[in-house]
Structures are given as C-alpha cells and as structure tokens.
Design an enzyme around this catalytic site. Structure first.
Site, PDB file in Angstrom:
ATOM      1  N   GLN A 133       9.478  42.547  49.443  1.00 37.40           N
ATOM      2  CA  GLN A 133      10.281  42.883  50.627  1.00 37.40           C
ATOM      3  C   GLN A 133       9.610  43.980  51.456  1.00 37.40           C
ATOM      4  OE1 GLN A 133      13.434  41.423  51.595  1.00 37.40           O
ATOM      5  NE2 GLN A 133      12.778  42.474  53.448  1.00 37.40           N
ATOM      6  N   ASP A 218      20.867  48.945  52.225  1.00 36.33           N
ATOM      7  CA  ASP A 218      20.966  47.756  51.362  1.00 36.33           C
ATOM      8  C   ASP A 218      22.405  47.710  50.839  1.00 36.33           C
ATOM      9  OD1 ASP A 218      20.335  45.617  49.683  1.00 36.33           O
ATOM     10  OD2 ASP A 218      19.201  46.808  48.227  1.00 36.33           O
ATOM     11  N   ARG A 286       8.924  37.759  55.448  1.00 35.53           N
ATOM     12  CA  ARG A 286       8.749  37.508  54.013  1.00 35.53           C
ATOM     13  C   ARG A 286       7.744  36.372  53.830  1.00 35.53           C
ATOM     14  NH1 ARG A 286      12.659  38.864  50.383  1.00 35.53           N
ATOM     15  NH2 ARG A 286      11.084  38.187  48.887  1.00 35.53           N
TER      16      ARG A 286
HETATM   17  N1  NVA Z   1      19.293  45.565  45.951  1.00 39.22           N
HETATM   18  C1  NVA Z   1      19.580  44.152  46.155  1.00 39.22           C
HETATM   19  C2  NVA Z   1      18.464  43.521  46.931  1.00 39.22           C
HETATM   20  C3  NVA Z   1      18.678  42.041  47.224  1.00 39.22           C
HETATM   21  C4  NVA Z   1      17.502  41.413  47.937  1.00 39.22           C
HETATM   22  C5  NVA Z   1      19.765  43.471  44.813  1.00 39.22           C
HETATM   23  O1  NVA Z   1      19.001  43.753  43.887  1.00 39.22           O
HETATM   24  O2  NVA Z   1      20.689  42.659  44.684  1.00 39.22           O
HETATM   25  N1   CP Z   2      15.874  39.964  50.561  1.00 36.44           N
HETATM   26  C1   CP Z   2      15.821  39.046  49.584  1.00 36.44           C
HETATM   27  O1   CP Z   2      15.052  39.144  48.628  1.00 36.44           O
HETATM   28  O2   CP Z   2      16.662  37.983  49.763  1.00 36.44           O
HETATM   29  P1   CP Z   2      17.001  36.843  48.696  1.00 36.44           P
HETATM   30  O3   CP Z   2      17.812  37.500  47.599  1.00 36.44           O
HETATM   31  O4   CP Z   2      17.800  35.852  49.487  1.00 36.44           O
HETATM   32  O5   CP Z   2      15.733  36.274  48.161  1.00 36.44           O
END
Ligand code: NVA
Ligand code: CP
Length: 301
Positions: A133, A218, A286
C-alpha cells in the site's frame, strides 16, 4: 539469497526510488495501450487468509498485463487452511510458481513462508505491515506533488499495520511523520524507535495536522479486530479526519486512505469525497506500483 518483500525495509533507498519511477512508467505504458508482456508463462501464487478487493484484483490484473497468470488460494480450499505446515506449503508451492504473495495475520508466518520458499515472497498485508500500500501511496504523492523527501505527512488514528508501514516509509523515503493516536493505540515501540526523530507521536490530532503536506488515516478496527469495533468507536471518537482537521494542514494538503473506508467514522464524507482527496488514484496505483515490484523481484539474478 532471494530478495523478498516482507517489509518496506527490504528495499534499498535506490531500489525504492527507482520502483516508484518505474510504476509511473508502467502506468503510462498501460494508458498508451503499449503491450508489456515481459513475464509470459510466469505464475503468481496468491494466498489470502483475510478478505481483499484491491490487493487481489491489482495483483491478478498486473500478472495478466505481464502475460502471466495468477492463482487465487484461500484457506477454505487449500491444505494450508486445514493445518498443513507453512514450511511444507512454502516448499511445495515455490517449486511450482515463480512468485508468491501472502496476506495473513502474523508477520512470523509470512517470514516462515519466505524462509522455506525458493521464489520471492511479497507481503500483501499482515497484522504488522502493509508495505504494498505504501508503494502506491508514495507513487500517488509523487504524481500529485513531486518529491516526498522532506515533506510532512500526518497519520491520524490507530497505530496499526498501515501506521507501521508509514513509519518505515518515512525512513526509506526520508519524510517527517506526525502520528496522532489515542492513548493505548500507539504503534509498536521498536518500529517507532528505529525511525528516530523523523517521527512525532502525539495524542492531539490537531497538533499532528498543523502544516502537513498530506493527511492519511485508516479504519479504527482492522481485519481480525471486528469484535472491538464498539469499544474502538469510543476510543477514536475525536480522531475523525474532517474539514476542521484538514483546515490545519497546508492549503494544498492531500488526503489519502488505503480503503476500505467508513464514511463518518474515521473520515467525514466531505473529506474523502472532497477536492483534496486522491483516494481513487491511490487505489489505482496499487496496480502500477505492484507491477513495478513484481518486475523487480522476478528480474533478480
Ligand atoms: N488496517 C486495515 C488495512 C486494510 C487494507 C486492516 O488491516 O484491516
Ligand atoms: N487497501 C487494501 O489493501 O485493500 P483490500 O483489503 O481491498 O485489498
């Protein structure tokens, strides 16, 4: 030794900077309809122990653009999901495929897989880090504003996997990082300490946003923390990125979010859907950044 991508710090500074430039080039090639099937017959194994939209689609699409193939593997269907040791799965899969990406819980499991793999392994998110990311985020910053070196980036919210990768990115790309988290939700102290005085940690989101070139946040409850949602909503109530916070950053500050987002929780709809937000470019990148990463890893001698 094979080069893996388990954290951002697996890249040298030079590799990281060239990778971002290459991602921008590959994006231009794709937009121009220029074929770039450099990896015909190459196969990526994609192991997901957690859900995904962006990561899965970007890696599969990236391999298709390169003329290769990707195989989606979920724990519901694999023997890994029924308890076959990680070591054995890594040995077997890496004798068949050319590169592996793994999204899982524990960073140790990823490291174990990499140790027994004969092919490069990519961290596609763990509880500890989300380095892919960050490649997309830095590319997005560079495309919109130029060099990220010396800039001030603000992280608001949980000291989670994304926050840890921002800390590593601050080291690798040499930017300042202000982090505002509620007490008890700070990032890992070892990761933080290793980054030295580039990082400023506070519990005051307003202070963290002052003079920022970019603000990012986030979800409050990451994958695996669903049961803590209600408790976290209370703890993070003052950490929503909204217009009032964005006004403290520089006038032309960008807003980023790795997505998926919860409007009116960690970010107001007005900010994520507003003119400073670059989240759709960020999501698209991405694809391009990971293509540059796949190329780097598959081309290693
Ligand atoms: N911090 C979040 C990021 C998702 C892309 C998770 O780990 O669920
Ligand atoms: N940001 C990200 O990794 O999204 P996904 O969980 O949809 O892959």
């Amino acid at each position: 030794m094979i080069q893996h991508f388990l954290t951002l710090l697996d890249l040298s500074e030079d590799q990281a900077l060239s990778l971002i430039q290459r991602a921008i080039e590959l994006k231009a090639k794709q937009k121009a309809g220029e074929p770039h099937e450099y990896f015909k017959t190459k196969v990526m194994g994609m192991i997901f122990d957690k859900s995904s939209t962006r990561t899965r689609v970007s890696f599969e699409t990236g391999m298709a653009h390169f003329g290769g193939t990707a195989i989606f593997l979920s724990p519901r269907d694999t023997q890994l999901g029924r308890g076959e040791p990680i070591e054995d799965s890594a040995r077997v899969l890496s004798r068949m495929v050319d590169i592996v990406m793994l999204r899982t819980f524990d960073q140790d499991n990823l490291e174990c897989f990499a140790k027994y793999s004969e092919v490069p392994v990519i961290n596609a998110l763990t509880d500890m880090y989300h380095p892919c990311q960050l490649l997309a985020d830095v590319q997005t910053y560079v495309e919109h504003r130029g060099d990220i070196k010396g800039k001030t980036i603000t992280w608001i919210g949980d000291g989670n996997n994304m926050c840890h990768s921002y800390i590593n990115a601050a080291r690798l790309f040499d930017f300042h990082l202000n982090i505002a988290t509620p007490t008890g939700f700070e990032p890992d102290s070892k990761v933080l300490q290793a980054a030295g005085d580039r990082i400023k940690l506070t519990t005051d989101p307003k202070q963290a946003c002052e003079g920022a070139d970019m603000v990012t946040t986030d979800v409050w409850a990451s994958m695996g923390q669903e049961e803590e949602q209600a408790q976290r909503e209370t703890a993070f109530a003052d950490f929503q990125v909204n217009k009032n916070l964005m006004q403290l950053a520089k006038k032309d500050a960008l807003f980023m979010h790795c997505l998926p987002a919860h409007r009116e929780e960690e970010v107001s709809a007005e900010v994520i859907d507003g003119s400073q937000s670059v989240v759709w470019d960020q999501a698209e990148n991405r694809l391009h950044a990971q293509k540059a990463l796949i190329e780097l890893l598959l081309n290693q001698k």
